[in-house]
Design a protein around this motif. Sequence first.
Motif, PDB file in Angstrom:
ATOM      1  N   PHE A 104     -11.188  10.799  -3.773  1.00 53.11           N
ATOM      2  CA  PHE A 104     -10.151   9.781  -3.963  1.00 53.11           C
ATOM      3  C   PHE A 104      -9.587   9.343  -2.620  1.00 53.11           C
ATOM      4  CE2 PHE A 104      -7.818  13.773  -3.855  1.00 53.11           C
ATOM      5  CZ  PHE A 104      -6.727  13.477  -3.053  1.00 53.11           C
ATOM      6  N   ASP A 105      -9.012   8.141  -2.605  1.00 57.18           N
ATOM      7  CA  ASP A 105      -8.134   7.679  -1.537  1.00 57.18           C
ATOM      8  C   ASP A 105      -6.729   7.606  -2.132  1.00 57.18           C
ATOM      9  OD1 ASP A 105     -10.296   7.474   0.134  1.00 57.18           O
ATOM     10  OD2 ASP A 105     -10.105   5.320   0.510  1.00 57.18           O
ATOM     11  N   ALA A 106      -5.739   7.309  -1.319  1.00 57.13           N
ATOM     12  CA  ALA A 106      -4.365   7.218  -1.813  1.00 57.13           C
ATOM     13  C   ALA A 106      -3.666   6.012  -1.205  1.00 57.13           C
ATOM     14  CB  ALA A 106      -3.588   8.489  -1.490  1.00 57.13           C
ATOM     15  N   LEU A 107      -3.032   5.214  -2.062  1.00 56.01           N
ATOM     16  CA  LEU A 107      -2.228   4.078  -1.612  1.00 56.01           C
ATOM     17  C   LEU A 107      -0.795   4.552  -1.426  1.00 56.01           C
ATOM     18  CD1 LEU A 107      -3.605   1.274  -3.962  1.00 56.01           C
ATOM     19  CD2 LEU A 107      -4.462   2.026  -1.737  1.00 56.01           C
ATOM     20  N   ASP A 108      -0.268   4.387  -0.226  1.00 60.05           N
ATOM     21  CA  ASP A 108       0.997   4.976   0.201  1.00 60.05           C
ATOM     22  C   ASP A 108       2.043   3.869   0.344  1.00 60.05           C
ATOM     23  OD1 ASP A 108       3.083   6.167   1.623  1.00 60.05           O
ATOM     24  OD2 ASP A 108       1.768   7.285   2.959  1.00 60.05           O
ATOM     25  N   VAL A 109       3.127   3.968  -0.439  1.00 59.52           N
ATOM     26  CA  VAL A 109       4.173   2.929  -0.417  1.00 59.52           C
ATOM     27  C   VAL A 109       5.546   3.594  -0.449  1.00 59.52           C
ATOM     28  CG1 VAL A 109       2.726   1.227  -1.579  1.00 59.52           C
ATOM     29  CG2 VAL A 109       4.220   2.715  -2.946  1.00 59.52           C
ATOM     30  N   PRO A 110       6.616   2.873  -0.101  1.00 56.69           N
ATOM     31  CA  PRO A 110       7.964   3.423  -0.246  1.00 56.69           C
ATOM     32  C   PRO A 110       8.257   3.734  -1.713  1.00 56.69           C
ATOM     33  CG  PRO A 110       7.994   1.439   1.104  1.00 56.69           C
ATOM     34  CD  PRO A 110       6.631   1.525   0.493  1.00 56.69           C
ATOM     35  N   GLU A 111       9.097   4.727  -1.940  1.00 50.47           N
ATOM     36  CA  GLU A 111       9.384   5.155  -3.297  1.00 50.47           C
ATOM     37  C   GLU A 111       9.980   4.033  -4.149  1.00 50.47           C
ATOM     38  OE1 GLU A 111      12.862   7.805  -4.556  1.00 50.47           O
ATOM     39  OE2 GLU A 111      11.193   9.224  -4.376  1.00 50.47           O
ATOM     40  N   ALA A 149     -10.762   0.976   3.441  1.00 53.49           N
ATOM     41  CA  ALA A 149     -11.488  -0.140   4.042  1.00 53.49           C
ATOM     42  C   ALA A 149     -11.152  -1.468   3.371  1.00 53.49           C
ATOM     43  CB  ALA A 149     -12.994   0.122   3.959  1.00 53.49           C
ATOM     44  N   LYS A 150     -10.781  -1.422   2.082  1.00 53.41           N
ATOM     45  CA  LYS A 150     -10.546  -2.650   1.315  1.00 53.41           C
ATOM     46  C   LYS A 150      -9.136  -3.207   1.444  1.00 53.41           C
ATOM     47  CE  LYS A 150     -13.572  -1.426  -2.601  1.00 53.41           C
ATOM     48  NZ  LYS A 150     -13.544  -1.194  -4.062  1.00 53.41           N
ATOM     49  N   VAL A 151      -8.167  -2.338   1.560  1.00 58.61           N
ATOM     50  CA  VAL A 151      -6.775  -2.752   1.391  1.00 58.61           C
ATOM     51  C   VAL A 151      -6.332  -3.859   2.349  1.00 58.61           C
ATOM     52  CG1 VAL A 151      -4.389  -1.947   1.704  1.00 58.61           C
ATOM     53  CG2 VAL A 151      -5.930  -0.731   0.169  1.00 58.61           C
ATOM     54  N   PRO A 161       0.227 -10.841   5.607  1.00 54.80           N
ATOM     55  CA  PRO A 161      -0.402 -10.174   6.748  1.00 54.80           C
ATOM     56  C   PRO A 161      -0.328  -8.663   6.532  1.00 54.80           C
ATOM     57  CG  PRO A 161       1.130 -11.863   7.491  1.00 54.80           C
ATOM     58  CD  PRO A 161       1.349 -11.702   6.012  1.00 54.80           C
ATOM     59  N   PRO A 162      -1.428  -7.918   6.689  1.00 56.32           N
ATOM     60  CA  PRO A 162      -1.434  -6.487   6.347  1.00 56.32           C
ATOM     61  C   PRO A 162      -0.319  -5.673   6.982  1.00 56.32           C
ATOM     62  CG  PRO A 162      -3.660  -7.246   6.744  1.00 56.32           C
ATOM     63  CD  PRO A 162      -2.753  -8.391   7.109  1.00 56.32           C
ATOM     64  N   ASN A 163       0.092  -6.033   8.190  1.00 56.64           N
ATOM     65  CA  ASN A 163       1.134  -5.256   8.861  1.00 56.64           C
ATOM     66  C   ASN A 163       2.549  -5.684   8.481  1.00 56.64           C
ATOM     67  OD1 ASN A 163      -0.775  -3.729  10.249  1.00 56.64           O
ATOM     68  ND2 ASN A 163      -0.863  -5.192  11.944  1.00 56.64           N
ATOM     69  N   SER A 164       2.662  -6.675   7.602  1.00 53.29           N
ATOM     70  CA  SER A 164       3.986  -7.191   7.280  1.00 53.29           C
ATOM     71  C   SER A 164       4.643  -6.463   6.116  1.00 53.29           C
ATOM     72  CB  SER A 164       3.905  -8.687   6.952  1.00 53.29           C
ATOM     73  OG  SER A 164       3.216  -8.902   5.720  1.00 53.29           O
ATOM     74  N   ILE A 165       3.888  -5.682   5.357  1.00 55.27           N
ATOM     75  CA  ILE A 165       4.456  -4.916   4.255  1.00 55.27           C
ATOM     76  C   ILE A 165       4.073  -3.449   4.406  1.00 55.27           C
ATOM     77  CG2 ILE A 165       4.581  -6.836   2.630  1.00 55.27           C
ATOM     78  CD1 ILE A 165       2.011  -5.826   1.354  1.00 55.27           C
ATOM     79  N   ASP A 166       4.880  -2.595   3.833  1.00 54.48           N
ATOM     80  CA  ASP A 166       4.717  -1.144   3.999  1.00 54.48           C
ATOM     81  C   ASP A 166       3.789  -0.588   2.923  1.00 54.48           C
ATOM     82  OD1 ASP A 166       4.945   1.481   4.717  1.00 54.48           O
ATOM     83  OD2 ASP A 166       7.104   1.637   4.374  1.00 54.48           O
ATOM     84  N   LEU A 167       2.521  -0.982   3.024  1.00 61.56           N
ATOM     85  CA  LEU A 167       1.484  -0.526   2.099  1.00 61.56           C
ATOM     86  C   LEU A 167       0.269  -0.129   2.919  1.00 61.56           C
ATOM     87  CD1 LEU A 167      -0.139  -0.238  -0.551  1.00 61.56           C
ATOM     88  CD2 LEU A 167      -0.392  -2.728  -0.571  1.00 61.56           C
ATOM     89  N   THR A 168      -0.064   1.142   2.868  1.00 63.74           N
ATOM     90  CA  THR A 168      -1.220   1.636   3.614  1.00 63.74           C
ATOM     91  C   THR A 168      -2.101   2.458   2.682  1.00 63.74           C
ATOM     92  OG1 THR A 168      -0.021   3.622   4.335  1.00 63.74           O
ATOM     93  CG2 THR A 168       0.029   1.713   5.805  1.00 63.74           C
ATOM     94  N   ALA A 169      -3.322   2.671   3.115  1.00 65.79           N
ATOM     95  CA  ALA A 169      -4.261   3.488   2.341  1.00 65.79           C
ATOM     96  C   ALA A 169      -4.701   4.675   3.180  1.00 65.79           C
ATOM     97  CB  ALA A 169      -5.467   2.658   1.913  1.00 65.79           C
ATOM     98  N   ALA A 205      -8.813   0.395  -6.045  1.00 67.76           N
ATOM     99  CA  ALA A 205      -7.614  -0.082  -5.349  1.00 67.76           C
ATOM    100  C   ALA A 205      -7.268  -1.515  -5.734  1.00 67.76           C
ATOM    101  CB  ALA A 205      -7.821   0.014  -3.841  1.00 67.76           C
ATOM    102  N   GLU A 206      -8.286  -2.320  -5.973  1.00 65.99           N
ATOM    103  CA  GLU A 206      -8.067  -3.731  -6.289  1.00 65.99           C
ATOM    104  C   GLU A 206      -7.222  -3.909  -7.549  1.00 65.99           C
ATOM    105  OE1 GLU A 206     -10.701  -7.840  -6.427  1.00 65.99           O
ATOM    106  OE2 GLU A 206     -11.676  -5.881  -6.197  1.00 65.99           O
ATOM    107  N   GLU A 207      -7.282  -2.934  -8.467  1.00 65.52           N
ATOM    108  CA  GLU A 207      -6.529  -3.029  -9.710  1.00 65.52           C
ATOM    109  C   GLU A 207      -5.033  -2.799  -9.504  1.00 65.52           C
ATOM    110  OE1 GLU A 207      -8.485  -0.763 -12.922  1.00 65.52           O
ATOM    111  OE2 GLU A 207     -10.173  -0.561 -11.528  1.00 65.52           O
ATOM    112  N   LEU A 208      -4.661  -2.151  -8.390  1.00 69.28           N
ATOM    113  CA  LEU A 208      -3.257  -1.789  -8.167  1.00 69.28           C
ATOM    114  C   LEU A 208      -2.599  -2.564  -7.036  1.00 69.28           C
ATOM    115  CD1 LEU A 208      -3.381   2.126  -8.391  1.00 69.28           C
ATOM    116  CD2 LEU A 208      -3.525   0.429 -10.227  1.00 69.28           C
ATOM    117  N   VAL A 209      -3.397  -3.092  -6.123  1.00 65.71           N
ATOM    118  CA  VAL A 209      -2.828  -3.650  -4.895  1.00 65.71           C
ATOM    119  C   VAL A 209      -1.897  -4.818  -5.160  1.00 65.71           C
ATOM    120  CG1 VAL A 209      -3.432  -5.012  -2.846  1.00 65.71           C
ATOM    121  CG2 VAL A 209      -4.518  -2.810  -3.238  1.00 65.71           C
TER     122      VAL A 209
END
Length: 221
Positions: A104-111, A149-151, A161-169, A205-209
């Motif tokens: 698995f991978d993990a999508l990491d976001v603020p609570e 790789a996808k996120v 822009p990927p760096n503009s929101i606090d969402l990482t994989a 990941a595409e289903e949740l992003v």
Amino acid sequence: MDVTGPTRFPAGTSQIPQQRGERLRDTAVRYAEERHWDVLSGAWLEAVDGVERCSCGTADCPAPGAHPTGRDWVNQATGSAVVIRRMWARTPRAAILLPTGRTFDALDVPESAGCLALARMERRQVELGPVTCTPGRRMLFFVLPGAAAKVPDLVRNLGWPPNSIDLTARGEGDYVVAPPTRVGVRGPIQWARRPTAANRWLPDAEELVSALAYACGRERR
């Protein structure tokens, strides 16, 4: 939404749920045997002059009792119950670490964003995998490997822009800390959605992003 707590889960919904009063070793073994996750023992907490310190000896350790103990930790992770029992026989209070990028991978976001997205996805009956909450107020959504790789492109295609929101994989070469590991005085890692037979098959990941990016963007604004 499954807010972690032993009284909030229907009986029999999971083979892995016990977070309190249970040895870390037994939980680690079940992660390997029931979920086929590779497992690694990490640092642990020990009392020094009446104060709990990380076993690494660093006074200001950023993740006391909840990180790998050596540079070669990636190669030490295992799915063997026999090896896992040996690990915790040596360090029975060790953190449970799960390498990402394997099963698995993990999508990491603020609570706050994670709770918003989780509620929206549950209302829409989106198929979700396990989700953890950390005492650092983060939520991690387990998804199929390859998410890291996808996120960035998925987020960009949604107009962010990927760096503009606090969402990482978290993918290959990274790890997550698993319940019921405790991070110093901050408290334990907990399940927001526990591993069950119903979520054995992880989403892409595409289903949740989309939901996660929306929630992170809303928090940013």
